[in-house]
Design an enzyme around this catalytic site. Sequence first.
Site, mmCIF file in Angstrom:
data_model
loop_
_atom_site.group_PDB
_atom_site.id
_atom_site.type_symbol
_atom_site.label_atom_id
_atom_site.label_comp_id
_atom_site.label_asym_id
_atom_site.label_seq_id
_atom_site.Cartn_x
_atom_site.Cartn_y
_atom_site.Cartn_z
ATOM 1 N N GLY A 1 0.833 -1.204 0.000
ATOM 2 C CA GLY A 1 0.000 0.000 0.000
ATOM 3 C C GLY A 1 0.860 1.243 0.000
ATOM 4 N N GLY B 1 0.826 5.789 0.868
ATOM 5 C CA GLY B 1 0.170 7.010 1.305
ATOM 6 C C GLY B 1 0.845 8.197 0.662
ATOM 7 C CB ALA C 1 5.909 6.120 3.161
ATOM 8 C CB VAL D 1 3.987 -0.187 3.113
ATOM 9 C CG1 VAL D 1 4.383 -1.373 3.994
ATOM 10 C CG2 VAL D 1 3.902 1.081 3.956
ATOM 11 C CE LYS E 1 5.361 4.968 6.829
ATOM 12 N NZ LYS E 1 4.757 5.337 8.118
ATOM 13 C CG ASP F 1 -2.453 9.822 12.502
ATOM 14 O OD1 ASP F 1 -3.624 10.252 12.465
ATOM 15 O OD2 ASP F 1 -1.820 9.506 11.480
#
Length: 269
Positions: free
Chosen positions: A18, A20, A23, A25, A40, A138
């Site tokens: 995945g 974001g 970054a 992963v 990551k 978070d």
Amino acid sequence: MSDRPHKIGKYTILSELGQGASAVVYLAEDPFNDRKVAVKLAKSDADMGEEEAKRFEKLFLNEASLAGKLNHPNIVGVFDAVVEGDQQYIVMEYVTGGSLKKYCTETNLLPVRQAVLVIFKMCRALDYAFQNGVIHRDIKPANVLLSWAGEVKILDFGLAKSVGGDDGLSMPGQVLGTPHYMAPEQWGDHQVDARCDVFSLGATLYHLLTGQLPFPGHNAQAISRLITEGTFTRPRALVPGIPEDLELVILHMMEVERRFRYATTSQVA
């Protein structure tokens, strides 16, 4: 055509898990320990300004240094952190199964008992982190992994801060966190403590039990107003089957005034 790297450092890349904003992963093989790991890798953006690039590097080093010192069964383990020239990556424990995000829709909710057990384990993990001087800042469904075997693992300590310390990430007027789950005090230049994680955990539990966001604004300003006013629909109005006692716990976790909130996740547990 994939631009996935074949190797990152000594790790052989198998697939992408995945990505974001900052970054990507990857699932990788650790040849020295004969195990699968999650790598990551920070994105390198040629358009990124020097200041922004430095901030992303700080996020990475922050995550590596704070998460790396936490050793708890419900926190994703960090094995390695490397900054080599333009390449920055963190090597973590690989957990099968995906995040809690997929259980936050009305058609795919976890049973209430299982959702409570997940949150209970998160409480223990966050209290352990706090006892070791770390506030996550978070907490949200996407940052919690639930393995096929039922293991619960909190990840992504990029925005974490040391208790009583300066994180080096905050700038005046800047909001750190994920808007839908942020505590009211995170929206201003307030010192945050363990109670911001309590609030975010309450918002996460609300989403898990109802399949709906407690503060569903379309932009940060609208979400901020709902959160700071404490305007949300009670969980039992959406899902009458939620036990009344559990609803009271959620309401206590999501108090606008933090002095009325649970002081620690240990109290929530």
